[in-house]
Design a protein around this motif. Structure first.
Motif, short mmCIF file in Angstrom:
data_model
loop_
_atom_site.label_atom_id
_atom_site.label_comp_id
_atom_site.label_asym_id
_atom_site.label_seq_id
_atom_site.Cartn_x
_atom_site.Cartn_y
_atom_site.Cartn_z
N ASP A 65 0.97 -1.09 0.13
CA ASP A 65 0.14 0.17 0.07
C ASP A 65 0.94 1.29 -0.07
O ASP A 65 2.04 1.02 0.32
N ALA A 66 0.13 2.43 -0.43
CA ALA A 66 1.00 3.67 -0.62
C ALA A 66 1.85 4.03 0.75
O ALA A 66 2.83 4.83 0.60
N THR A 67 1.27 3.89 1.85
CA THR A 67 1.86 4.39 3.21
C THR A 67 3.06 3.44 3.26
O THR A 67 4.17 4.01 3.75
N LEU A 87 11.57 6.28 2.30
CA LEU A 87 12.18 7.38 3.25
C LEU A 87 13.38 6.57 3.88
O LEU A 87 14.49 7.24 3.91
N ALA A 88 13.09 5.27 4.52
CA ALA A 88 14.24 4.55 4.92
C ALA A 88 15.30 4.27 4.09
O ALA A 88 16.49 4.38 4.53
N LEU A 89 15.15 4.12 2.64
CA LEU A 89 16.17 3.72 1.74
C LEU A 89 16.85 5.16 1.55
O LEU A 89 17.97 5.05 1.53
N LEU A 90 16.22 6.18 1.17
CA LEU A 90 17.08 7.62 1.12
C LEU A 90 17.79 7.77 2.23
O LEU A 90 18.97 8.20 2.10
N GLU A 91 17.23 7.56 3.38
CA GLU A 91 18.44 7.66 4.76
C GLU A 91 19.45 6.88 4.80
O GLU A 91 20.52 7.22 4.91
N LEU A 92 19.13 5.35 4.28
CA LEU A 92 20.58 4.64 4.51
C LEU A 92 21.20 4.82 3.40
O LEU A 92 22.41 4.69 3.49
N VAL A 102 9.59 12.72 -0.16
CA VAL A 102 8.79 11.50 -0.41
C VAL A 102 7.34 11.82 -0.24
O VAL A 102 7.03 12.24 1.00
N ALA A 103 6.80 11.92 -1.36
CA ALA A 103 4.91 12.14 -1.08
C ALA A 103 4.07 10.94 -1.67
O ALA A 103 4.65 9.87 -2.29
N LEU A 157 14.58 -2.59 7.80
CA LEU A 157 15.26 -1.16 7.64
C LEU A 157 14.93 -0.36 8.79
O LEU A 157 13.56 -0.45 9.30
N PRO A 158 15.73 0.53 9.37
CA PRO A 158 15.49 1.20 10.50
C PRO A 158 14.41 2.33 10.25
O PRO A 158 14.11 2.78 8.99
N ALA A 159 13.58 2.55 11.10
CA ALA A 159 12.71 3.49 10.99
C ALA A 159 12.99 4.91 10.60
O ALA A 159 14.08 5.49 10.94
N PRO A 160 12.57 5.57 9.53
CA PRO A 160 12.89 6.90 8.97
C PRO A 160 12.86 7.89 9.96
O PRO A 160 11.91 8.17 10.61
N TYR A 161 13.79 8.79 10.05
CA TYR A 161 13.77 10.06 10.72
C TYR A 161 12.73 11.06 10.31
O TYR A 161 11.88 11.90 10.81
N GLN A 162 12.73 11.29 8.91
CA GLN A 162 11.98 12.05 7.91
C GLN A 162 10.57 11.61 7.91
O GLN A 162 10.36 10.66 7.98
N GLY A 163 9.62 12.57 7.71
CA GLY A 163 8.24 12.13 7.53
C GLY A 163 8.07 12.49 5.99
O GLY A 163 8.60 12.82 5.20
#
Length: 351
Positions: A46-48, A55-60, A68-69, A97-103
């Protein structure tokens, strides 16, 4: 950034997804690629969940600044069907993956795309590795998108080639055939250089990853890498590779290898979306052929089937450039070199 390498600015729409994850990590590894935004389309999950994965991949990968929208929550006309058997419950196989910091960016993905295209006309390349739902909605809201974008690259469809979802349909086209039909219609009759480049199944299944490729990637990353995704190890075994990016990719790809083996294709992984990313980034060789594409939306058994008229038998304008030649060995050399260099630079840091 090397002076001899042109900058490429990409708007990515994906449904992450193991092969989407490899594509996203690859794009993050290329210094000349600017990721302007990543939009999250429902598909593999699903989209969420797609957005959380992105988000997690970008931070990794060291790119937390990329917005990310989320746009659509379901296909245009059909119910959402996800693929836990192919990509796992969270879309990333065995990886945790670690939980992302960004929303998640509060803007609707369609608004984000349209604003970016209007602000930078002729500069941005759209890379679409998901069902075409969000892009169809963006075209409805801004019909000038084909002129505003620098280019469009689509991973989807299969042309005179066995489907991977039904006997005749590829996953992305089958998941939202109405969106795919709208997208191709929007490009009908445009100049050749404005038509989307389509990376269909007959080309992307040639990008067949084997465990040796993953081992080569670990070596390139200078990674101490026991328990990579090798076929003679127990299913579900987690990697203990010393470099986090390699460890997580290994855990994703092990699931994907096991899926392909379970369906009689061998211990391999077709990383479809990476090839499309290489095309969008201008880093892989390929050839295309002009065509007029029809996407079937009415016939129950043929829903999502894509047909290409290469010979002008329909006497209708072209709406696509379909990739008809690629070079898998070169593509894997590019992936291993680029992603391995990025992972090596990040080293063993983990949070």
């Amino acid at each position: 950034m090397p002076a001899d390498e042109p900058s490429v600015s990409i708007l990515l729409d994906c449904d992450t997804g193991i092969d989407d994850a490899v594509a996203l990590a690859y794009l993050c590894s290329r210094p000349e690629v600017e990721l302007v935004a990543v939009s999250s389309t429902p598909g593999n999950v699903d989209a969420t969940q797609v957005a959380r994965n992105n988000l997690a991949l970008l931070e990794l990968c060291g790119r937390p600044e990329v917005p990310v929208a989320i746009g659509a929550r379901a296909p245009l006309s059909l119910p959402l069907v996800t693929t836990p058997e192919t990509h796992g419950l969270q879309g990333i196989g065995y990886a945790e993956l670690p939980a992302p910091y960004q929303g998640i960016d509060p803007r609707h993905a369609v608004d984000l795309w349209i604003d970016a295209a209007r602000e930078r006309p002729g500069e941005l390349t759209a890379l679409l590795t998901a069902p075409l739902t969000n892009f169809a909605l963006a075209l409805r809201a801004e019909p000038r998108l084909p002129e505003l974008l620098r280019g469009v690259v689509i991973m989807g469809g299969s042309y005179y080639y066995q489907g991977n979802t039904t006997p005749t349909a590829e996953w992305n086209s089958h998941a939202d055939p109405h969106a795919a039909a709208e997208v191709f219609a929007a490009f009908s009759g445009m100049p050749e250089d404005r038509l989307p480049v389509v990376c269909a199944l007959e080309m992307t299944e040639r990008i067949e990853m084997h465990p040796e490729h993953l081992s080569a990637l670990a070596r390139e990353a200078a990674c101490e890498a026991p328990e990579l995704a090798l076929p003679d190890q127990p299913e579900g075994l987690r990697s203990t590779a010393s470099v986090p990016l390699i460890r997580h990719l290994s855990d994703m790809l092990r699931f994907y290898f096991e899926f392909h083996r379970a369906y009689g294709q061998g211990y391999v992984a077709h990383i479809h979306d990476y090839f499309a990313a290489g095309v969008a980034a201008g880093r892989v060789r390929y050839r295309t052929r002009l065509a007029t594409v029809h996407v079937e939306t009415d016939s129950p058994r043929l829903t999502g089937t894509t047909v290409a008229d290469f010979r002008g038998l329909w006497a209708e304008p072209h709406n696509a450039r379909i990739v008809t030649e690629n070079h898998p060995a070169e593509a894997f050399d590019e992936l291993i070199r680029s992603l391995g260099t990025r992972a090596r630079a990040q080293g063993g840091y983990d949070r």
